[in-house]
Design an enzyme around this catalytic site. Sequence first.
Site, PDB file in Angstrom:
ATOM      1  N   GLU A   1      35.837  46.593  42.074  1.00 45.33           N
ATOM      2  CA  GLU A   1      35.872  47.527  41.053  1.00 45.33           C
ATOM      3  C   GLU A   1      35.421  47.009  39.979  1.00 45.33           C
ATOM      4  OE1 GLU A   1      38.563  46.791  43.160  1.00 45.33           O
ATOM      5  OE2 GLU A   1      38.486  48.432  44.331  1.00 45.33           O
TER       6      GLU A   1
ATOM      7  N   GLU B   1      27.121  30.824  38.348  1.00 46.85           N
ATOM      8  CA  GLU B   1      27.833  31.158  39.424  1.00 46.85           C
ATOM      9  C   GLU B   1      26.849  31.946  40.325  1.00 46.85           C
ATOM     10  OE1 GLU B   1      31.525  33.341  39.242  1.00 46.85           O
ATOM     11  OE2 GLU B   1      32.134  32.374  41.080  1.00 46.85           O
TER      12      GLU B   1
ATOM     13  N   GLN C   1      37.840  25.170  39.233  1.00 41.82           N
ATOM     14  CA  GLN C   1      37.588  26.025  38.094  1.00 41.82           C
ATOM     15  C   GLN C   1      39.131  26.654  37.747  1.00 41.82           C
ATOM     16  OE1 GLN C   1      34.291  28.813  37.792  1.00 41.82           O
ATOM     17  NE2 GLN C   1      35.631  30.645  38.107  1.00 41.82           N
ATOM     18  N   GLY C   2      39.580  26.333  36.595  1.00 48.35           N
ATOM     19  CA  GLY C   2      40.821  26.882  36.244  1.00 48.35           C
ATOM     20  C   GLY C   2      40.517  27.965  35.073  1.00 48.35           C
TER      21      GLY C   2
ATOM     22  N   SER D   1      40.496  27.677  43.478  1.00 45.27           N
ATOM     23  CA  SER D   1      40.184  27.153  44.599  1.00 45.27           C
ATOM     24  C   SER D   1      40.136  25.407  44.871  1.00 45.27           C
ATOM     25  CB  SER D   1      38.669  27.598  45.119  1.00 45.27           C
ATOM     26  OG  SER D   1      38.726  28.861  44.992  1.00 45.27           O
TER      27      SER D   1
ATOM     28  N   SER E   1      41.323  31.903  36.157  1.00 45.30           N
ATOM     29  CA  SER E   1      42.661  32.936  36.382  1.00 45.30           C
ATOM     30  C   SER E   1      43.994  32.258  36.217  1.00 45.30           C
ATOM     31  CB  SER E   1      42.437  33.517  37.735  1.00 45.30           C
ATOM     32  OG  SER E   1      41.084  34.126  37.988  1.00 45.30           O
TER      33      SER E   1
HETATM   34  C1  LIG Z   1      40.739  33.437  47.360  1.00 45.98           C
HETATM   35  C2  LIG Z   1      40.699  33.616  45.900  1.00 45.98           C
HETATM   36  C3  LIG Z   1      39.930  32.464  45.266  1.00 45.98           C
HETATM   37  C4  LIG Z   1      39.854  32.574  43.863  1.00 45.98           C
HETATM   38  N1  LIG Z   1      39.341  31.343  43.228  1.00 45.98           N
HETATM   39  C5  LIG Z   1      39.509  31.263  41.944  1.00 45.98           C
HETATM   40  C6  LIG Z   1      39.126  29.808  41.417  1.00 45.98           C
HETATM   41  O1  LIG Z   1      38.785  28.881  42.097  1.00 45.98           O
HETATM   42  N2  LIG Z   1      39.145  30.008  39.931  1.00 45.98           N
HETATM   43  C7  LIG Z   1      39.783  31.205  39.253  1.00 45.98           C
HETATM   44  O2  LIG Z   1      39.729  30.733  38.153  1.00 45.98           O
HETATM   45  N3  LIG Z   1      40.094  32.221  39.652  1.00 45.98           N
HETATM   46  C8  LIG Z   1      39.901  32.182  41.310  1.00 45.98           C
HETATM   47  N4  LIG Z   1      40.262  33.522  41.835  1.00 45.98           N
HETATM   48  C9  LIG Z   1      40.872  34.465  41.020  1.00 45.98           C
HETATM   49  C10 LIG Z   1      39.973  35.833  41.029  1.00 45.98           C
HETATM   50  O3  LIG Z   1      38.905  35.548  40.063  1.00 45.98           O
HETATM   51  C11 LIG Z   1      40.945  37.067  40.644  1.00 45.98           C
HETATM   52  O4  LIG Z   1      41.746  37.207  41.587  1.00 45.98           O
HETATM   53  C12 LIG Z   1      40.393  38.149  40.255  1.00 45.98           C
HETATM   54  O5  LIG Z   1      39.432  38.129  39.082  1.00 45.98           O
HETATM   55  C13 LIG Z   1      41.269  39.477  40.165  1.00 45.98           C
HETATM   56  O6  LIG Z   1      42.222  39.097  39.198  1.00 45.98           O
HETATM   57  P1  LIG Z   1      43.777  39.610  39.857  1.00 45.98           P
HETATM   58  O7  LIG Z   1      44.056  38.940  41.226  1.00 45.98           O
HETATM   59  O8  LIG Z   1      44.521  39.215  38.536  1.00 45.98           O
HETATM   60  O9  LIG Z   1      43.647  41.005  40.027  1.00 45.98           O
HETATM   61  P2  LIG Z   1      44.127  42.340  38.975  1.00 45.98           P
HETATM   62  O10 LIG Z   1      42.945  41.863  37.784  1.00 45.98           O
HETATM   63  O11 LIG Z   1      45.164  42.432  38.382  1.00 45.98           O
HETATM   64  O12 LIG Z   1      43.430  43.618  39.614  1.00 45.98           O
HETATM   65  C14 LIG Z   1      44.144  44.391  40.447  1.00 45.98           C
HETATM   66  C15 LIG Z   1      43.861  45.676  40.886  1.00 45.98           C
HETATM   67  O13 LIG Z   1      43.201  46.332  39.902  1.00 45.98           O
HETATM   68  C16 LIG Z   1      41.691  46.655  39.723  1.00 45.98           C
HETATM   69  N5  LIG Z   1      41.425  46.500  38.303  1.00 45.98           N
HETATM   70  C17 LIG Z   1      41.610  45.622  37.286  1.00 45.98           C
HETATM   71  N6  LIG Z   1      40.665  45.853  36.245  1.00 45.98           N
HETATM   72  C18 LIG Z   1      40.162  47.250  36.381  1.00 45.98           C
HETATM   73  C19 LIG Z   1      39.367  47.680  35.697  1.00 45.98           C
HETATM   74  N7  LIG Z   1      38.898  47.611  34.488  1.00 45.98           N
HETATM   75  N8  LIG Z   1      38.610  48.866  36.328  1.00 45.98           N
HETATM   76  C20 LIG Z   1      39.215  49.336  37.549  1.00 45.98           C
HETATM   77  N9  LIG Z   1      39.958  48.516  38.437  1.00 45.98           N
HETATM   78  C21 LIG Z   1      40.608  47.437  37.784  1.00 45.98           C
HETATM   79  C22 LIG Z   1      41.116  45.459  40.617  1.00 45.98           C
HETATM   80  O14 LIG Z   1      39.777  45.565  41.019  1.00 45.98           O
HETATM   81  C23 LIG Z   1      42.204  45.145  41.644  1.00 45.98           C
HETATM   82  O15 LIG Z   1      41.941  46.213  42.624  1.00 45.98           O
HETATM   83  C24 LIG Z   1      40.417  33.476  43.183  1.00 45.98           C
HETATM   84  C25 LIG Z   1      40.980  34.658  43.904  1.00 45.98           C
HETATM   85  C26 LIG Z   1      41.024  34.532  45.302  1.00 45.98           C
HETATM   86  C27 LIG Z   1      41.608  35.804  45.977  1.00 45.98           C
END
Ligand SMILES: Cc1cc2nc3c(=O)[nH]c(=O)nc-3n(C[C@H](O)[C@H](O)[C@H](O)COP(=O)(O)OP(=O)(O)OC[C@H]3O[C@@H](n4cnc5c(N)ncnc54)[C@H](O)[C@@H]3O)c2cc1C
Lengths: 396, 374
Positions: free
Chosen positions: A378, A248, A130-131, A165, A133
């Site tokens: 969150e 999902e 899944q591409g 992933s 993020s």
């Molecule tokens: C192990 C792992 C596997 C993953 N697998 C995939 C995958 O296969 N495909 C894919 O596309 N993505 C995948 N992801 C991505 C995942 O969906 C994102 O990491 C997640 O959505 C959070 O985005 P970010 O890491 O950019 O954090 P950010 O969005 O930058 O968030 C940073 C912090 O700010 C908080 N925050 C952000 N916005 C708000 C808000 N509006 N209100 C309050 N708090 C907020 C968050 O909760 C967090 O604590 C994976 C992530 C991990 C860690």
Amino acid sequence: MTKSSTFRLSAREWLEANCPPAMRTPPPEGGIVWAGSRVHFDSTEQQQWFERMRDKGWFAPDWPVEYGGGGLDASDTRILEEELSRLRCRAPMINLGVWMIGPVLLASGSAEQKARHLPGMARGEVAWCQGFSEPGAGSDLASLSCRAERDGDSYVVNGSKIWTSYADRSDWMYALVRTDPAAGKHAGISMLLIDMTTPGVTVKPIDLISGKSHFCQVFFDNVRVPAENRVGAEGEGWQLARDLLGHERRAMSKFGDNNVPGVDFLALARQLLPLADTASRPLLAERVARAAMDEHAYKLTLQRAHEAGRAGQDVSGLVASFKYLHSEQNRERHELLMALAGNEALGWEGDPFDETLLKLTRQWLNSYTYTIAGGTSEIQLNILARRVLGLAASGG
Amino acid sequence: MTLILGEEQRMLQDSAADFFASRLPLAANRALRDLGLTHDTQAWHEMDELGWSGIALPEELGGLAFPLSGIALIQAQAGRTLAATPLLSSNILCAGTLALCASDAQQRDWLPGLASGKLRAALALDEGPRHDPVRITLAAHRVGDNWLLDGAKAMVMDGTLADTLLVAATLDGETALFILPADSAGITRTPLALIDSRDAARFAFEQVAVAADGLLARGNAAEQVLATVLNRARICLAAEMQAISRVLFDTTLDYLKQRQQYGVLLGSFQALQHRMARLFTELELAESCVAAALSALDGDGDLALLAALAKGKTGEVALKIANEAVQLHGGIGVTDELDIGLYLKRIRVAEAQCGDHIFQRTRYAHLIQLAEAL
Ligand SMILES: Cc1cc2nc3c(=O)[nH]c(=O)nc-3n(C[C@H](O)[C@H](O)[C@H](O)COP(=O)(O)OP(=O)(O)OC[C@H]3O[C@@H](n4cnc5c(N)ncnc54)[C@H](O)[C@@H]3O)c2cc1C
């Protein structure tokens, strides 16, 4: 006998005969087969279970037989899930094809896309990732910037995806890309199916705090994707992604209890408590009891949602709380086990350390990913507050 | 074990909801408090007429063939309007004990009165500041054919209105349960004014003579029966607290959707949204515990474990929600005019009764074999 009780009996009989006993225990971390062209089995039982379910068409029990599915109706599919859960069968494989993009293609794909992609998913022969993020687009996914520019019969893709992933073992990716930077934030997004062997695709696994991982960053450097690989119309990507994330949630709920990898919290806590220093023991035991009560309450809540859902009650609010509760409780339990095991849980690797505790330590580090991946805690709370409790959206 | 209500249970729940909404609404209960009354005697008679006092008691002695969960369901609906009922003391704790361990003659003596509501009983158990069913010092001695009781009970719920007492005593180092009229010679009873304005009393027993057939059970049997009825009571209290939690949660949610500050609704502040969302998840966890405990009340499930889980979890959650309800209402939250304070005070009492969440957590730890470490 009614049609459904006949089906229940025959499904039960077949599962009892075909699910190896070793596949009826909770899997270790990473213990579920990642389907695809590079499939790998840890044991013959794993392979048997995989192949038998595949040949039965039960990787995708509710898909039409013409696409390699089991052809079951909704009610028989649910019965099958209940029987799988009753026997505590592990998921025979992980396959984002069947779980995520497949249902979207069934609903919104072209006839050609269905014929080309669905059978490979249903047989577990093609692995999908899944591409969505990107480095600059996480919680705020719609701000994504990976660019797909139309050039004749193709799109030319440039940019990068992160946290993908199992990208390192995947054959195909379904990706959200920006096709129209001038259109609105959501309207400029389209969904593409990208063959991971296309020139210009580079996959780089990311080392996590828990060590090596299958979470990758994927780079696109002038990657040519045939326009026929676009799902739906241009600009429809966001809506399709929403549909897909609905699948999902359903897939994760199917994934259920039997498939949560991990240590048996209470069993390990009982082993570790007597070794703790006498002075701290009562307080540690109190915290174990508290975590055990929360886990007990959570399991009862899963059961209640299941029963209430079957009785036709609206359980959407309950279901929306599962991801948050499970991932948060899971991390707390791991932290508590770390405290109980003390110095013995501080090992990174090596013979002097107990194997179970080394595994615990890695799982503790891994437990942080669950409160982030798939929508952070969150964001889950935002969803609960706004969609379930009906509180007005604010800036956050 | 099933976690959703059956048809019969839903019907009882609905008629209880109607009864309390029309007969003992919150305003009526507030008015009782203002008059210094602990309950509405006439309304209690009406509950008797509905058969509620006889729930789950033997039919040939005036009981009603309805499972015990019925009482928890009524208790929950009563909780919503903060109505007092005689059911926990008279039925669950006292009649429940008689039905489990009394002789046929004893049952014939006492149960018809309790089932019809002609008699109101109270359990005299706790002697110290916290619920403690194993530390009993009130002493029983044999004198001729009779028994003599000496000691004190610190907090007896419904003790002022009770005409019948079930007394936990120690007899030759064992637990023993006695039943006697509350006006027996040698008993001094001091009414207590509680924060929830419900009935309670303190008791002194000085050479109180009890007839030979006043002894219901002793030793292991007495301890087991006591444990069982206390577990049932804990589940009823859990159901009540859960119902109150829901009222407080809904009230607070409504307030956040209507009160404005800084030109916007309070509910649009993310800090408050997350607090409410967390409470919502906790509330649903507690609900599931109560649902499972209701099943156990009717014989399907581990009564002791689920009683500890349900009372422990609902108590903890109810306190949290009550605290948040006060805080999120701001200044008006600490006024007597707002109903929130009434609910808060009732939760404090229900939390403490039959063991608070810390007590229940300790029980749970014992039941899952963590006792060695405690
Ligand atoms: C192990 C792992 C596997 C993953 N697998 C995939 C995958 O296969 N495909 C894919 O596309 N993505 C995948 N992801 C991505 C995942 O969906 C994102 O990491 C997640 O959505 C959070 O985005 P970010 O890491 O950019 O954090 P950010 O969005 O930058 O968030 C940073 C912090 O700010 C908080 N925050 C952000 N916005 C708000 C808000 N509006 N209100 C309050 N708090 C907020 C968050 O909760 C967090 O604590 C994976 C992530 C991990 C860690």
